[in-house]
Design a protein around this motif. Sequence first.
Motif, mmCIF file in Angstrom:
data_model
loop_
_atom_site.group_PDB
_atom_site.id
_atom_site.type_symbol
_atom_site.label_atom_id
_atom_site.label_comp_id
_atom_site.label_asym_id
_atom_site.label_seq_id
_atom_site.Cartn_x
_atom_site.Cartn_y
_atom_site.Cartn_z
ATOM 1 N N CYS A 117 7.807 -9.972 -2.130
ATOM 2 C CA CYS A 117 6.401 -10.288 -2.413
ATOM 3 C C CYS A 117 5.572 -9.015 -2.455
ATOM 4 N N ALA A 118 5.741 -8.156 -1.458
ATOM 5 C CA ALA A 118 4.986 -6.903 -1.402
ATOM 6 C C ALA A 118 5.291 -6.036 -2.616
ATOM 7 N N LEU A 119 6.551 -5.986 -3.004
ATOM 8 C CA LEU A 119 6.940 -5.202 -4.178
ATOM 9 C C LEU A 119 6.318 -5.783 -5.443
ATOM 10 N N SER A 120 6.251 -7.118 -5.527
ATOM 11 C CA SER A 120 5.654 -7.774 -6.690
ATOM 12 C C SER A 120 4.170 -7.456 -6.783
ATOM 13 N N TYR A 121 3.464 -7.545 -5.648
ATOM 14 C CA TYR A 121 2.040 -7.211 -5.652
ATOM 15 C C TYR A 121 1.822 -5.740 -6.023
ATOM 16 N N ALA A 122 2.709 -4.868 -5.527
ATOM 17 C CA ALA A 122 2.591 -3.448 -5.843
ATOM 18 C C ALA A 122 2.779 -3.215 -7.343
ATOM 19 N N LEU A 123 3.732 -3.913 -7.936
ATOM 20 C CA LEU A 123 3.953 -3.791 -9.377
ATOM 21 C C LEU A 123 2.746 -4.319 -10.155
ATOM 22 N N HIS A 124 2.151 -5.406 -9.665
ATOM 23 C CA HIS A 124 0.975 -5.955 -10.334
ATOM 24 C C HIS A 124 -0.173 -4.940 -10.316
ATOM 25 N N ILE A 125 -0.434 -4.349 -9.149
ATOM 26 C CA ILE A 125 -1.520 -3.372 -9.031
ATOM 27 C C ILE A 125 -1.253 -2.171 -9.939
ATOM 28 N N THR A 126 -0.012 -1.690 -9.930
ATOM 29 C CA THR A 126 0.342 -0.526 -10.743
ATOM 30 C C THR A 126 0.188 -0.822 -12.229
ATOM 31 N N LEU A 127 0.639 -2.010 -12.645
ATOM 32 C CA LEU A 127 0.575 -2.358 -14.062
ATOM 33 C C LEU A 127 -0.854 -2.650 -14.524
ATOM 34 N N VAL A 128 -1.701 -3.134 -13.617
ATOM 35 C CA VAL A 128 -3.118 -3.240 -13.965
ATOM 36 C C VAL A 128 -3.659 -1.847 -14.272
ATOM 37 N N GLY A 129 -3.204 -0.847 -13.504
ATOM 38 C CA GLY A 129 -3.597 0.527 -13.770
ATOM 39 C C GLY A 129 -3.136 1.005 -15.139
ATOM 40 N N VAL A 153 0.828 -1.211 0.000
ATOM 41 C CA VAL A 153 0.000 0.000 0.000
ATOM 42 C C VAL A 153 0.863 1.262 0.000
ATOM 43 N N VAL A 154 2.086 1.157 0.527
ATOM 44 C CA VAL A 154 3.008 2.291 0.542
ATOM 45 C C VAL A 154 3.765 2.395 -0.781
ATOM 46 N N PHE A 155 4.097 1.229 -1.373
ATOM 47 C CA PHE A 155 4.891 1.243 -2.600
ATOM 48 C C PHE A 155 4.110 1.758 -3.804
ATOM 49 N N VAL A 156 2.821 1.432 -3.879
ATOM 50 C CA VAL A 156 2.050 1.701 -5.094
ATOM 51 C C VAL A 156 2.015 3.181 -5.476
ATOM 52 N N PRO A 157 1.780 4.128 -4.544
ATOM 53 C CA PRO A 157 1.765 5.539 -4.972
ATOM 54 C C PRO A 157 3.065 5.987 -5.637
ATOM 55 N N PHE A 158 4.190 5.486 -5.129
ATOM 56 C CA PHE A 158 5.480 5.896 -5.698
ATOM 57 C C PHE A 158 5.740 5.194 -7.034
ATOM 58 N N LEU A 159 5.316 3.922 -7.146
ATOM 59 C CA LEU A 159 5.427 3.235 -8.429
ATOM 60 C C LEU A 159 4.524 3.885 -9.471
ATOM 61 N N SER A 160 3.339 4.338 -9.038
ATOM 62 C CA SER A 160 2.412 5.007 -9.953
ATOM 63 C C SER A 160 2.983 6.340 -10.424
ATOM 64 N N LEU A 161 3.678 7.043 -9.526
ATOM 65 C CA LEU A 161 4.344 8.293 -9.901
ATOM 66 C C LEU A 161 5.405 8.024 -10.949
ATOM 67 N N TRP A 162 6.196 6.968 -10.731
ATOM 68 C CA TRP A 162 7.325 6.645 -11.604
ATOM 69 C C TRP A 162 6.864 6.057 -12.943
ATOM 70 N N MET A 163 5.899 5.114 -12.905
ATOM 71 C CA MET A 163 5.537 4.355 -14.098
ATOM 72 C C MET A 163 4.351 4.939 -14.860
#
Length: 304
Positions: free
Chosen positions: A157-169, A106-116
């Motif tokens: 694992c958490a980073l992988s799930y965060a990447l999955h959520i971001t890439l679904v976006g 939940v913390v990683f996704v906002p920053f991955l969304s900013l980057w990707m």
Amino acid sequence: MKKSYMADLILLGVTFSWGATFVLVKEAIQTMPPFTFLAVRFLFAALLLFLFMFFFARDTLRGLDRRIWIGGVILGFWLFAGYAFQTFGLQFTTSSKAGFITGLSVVFVPFLSLWMLGHTLKRNALLGAGIATVGLAMLSLTSELSVNIGDLLVFLCALSYALHITLVGKYAPRFQAFPLALLQIFFCGVFNLGGALVFEDVSVVFAPDVLFDPWVFSALLICSVFATAVAFVAQNQFQKFTSPARTALIFATEPVFAAATGYFWAGDRLTILQVSGCLLILGGMLFAELGGQDDKPDPELLPT
């Protein structure tokens, strides 16, 4: 009701299906090894979804071009990676610590969304994520705070799930929900089958006392239909109306639903601290919701 709020409610229902089946899965993998169980779960779900599309939505099968196949492989891989890292990490760390670290997505996704994706970092979403993280710590962590190799694996694992959520976006707005869900489910099953062939004895699938064990059979049926086929179609269809950051925050409620299910079905009991943690997770989600759907991407930063 605004589409964004309806989407968030649907995604909350998806999260409930994952949390509510936790007890079933936990019991099932005592009989059928985890990778084997996941391979059967995802491949059976892919078969069910394909049959549904073939008989009731055949036009969606025409959308299976090269671009969506690539998206399906990528999403399927990161989904598999999340399960794989968590499975191995649980061998070296406690389930409570694993639950907390996994929730850090939940913390990683906002920053991955900013980057990707070029999404902006909004105050309400970040504060909501912070509140939910504190709640996750209260719900999951015990007095054992040392770090080991298992914690590192679950962090991946958490980073992988965060990447999955971001890439679904990234992919959900570009493709139809049914074929995108079908391909990521199928490839996740294929990757899990590979893990089962390398690390486990897959012949147990053909043992009647394993496959038709009440817990295993129930878990495979319920998880394949509701927590996989229906859930991932819903995520692909409705995440396009909200943001990855809000989706991650909604998904952070999974341990709350798992704890509630454990209480009613398995007789698990929560401490006052853990109940407070559940309330904080829900509070963090609501705090972000009250901020409105304002974390839209910057068009100049969107990937092509």
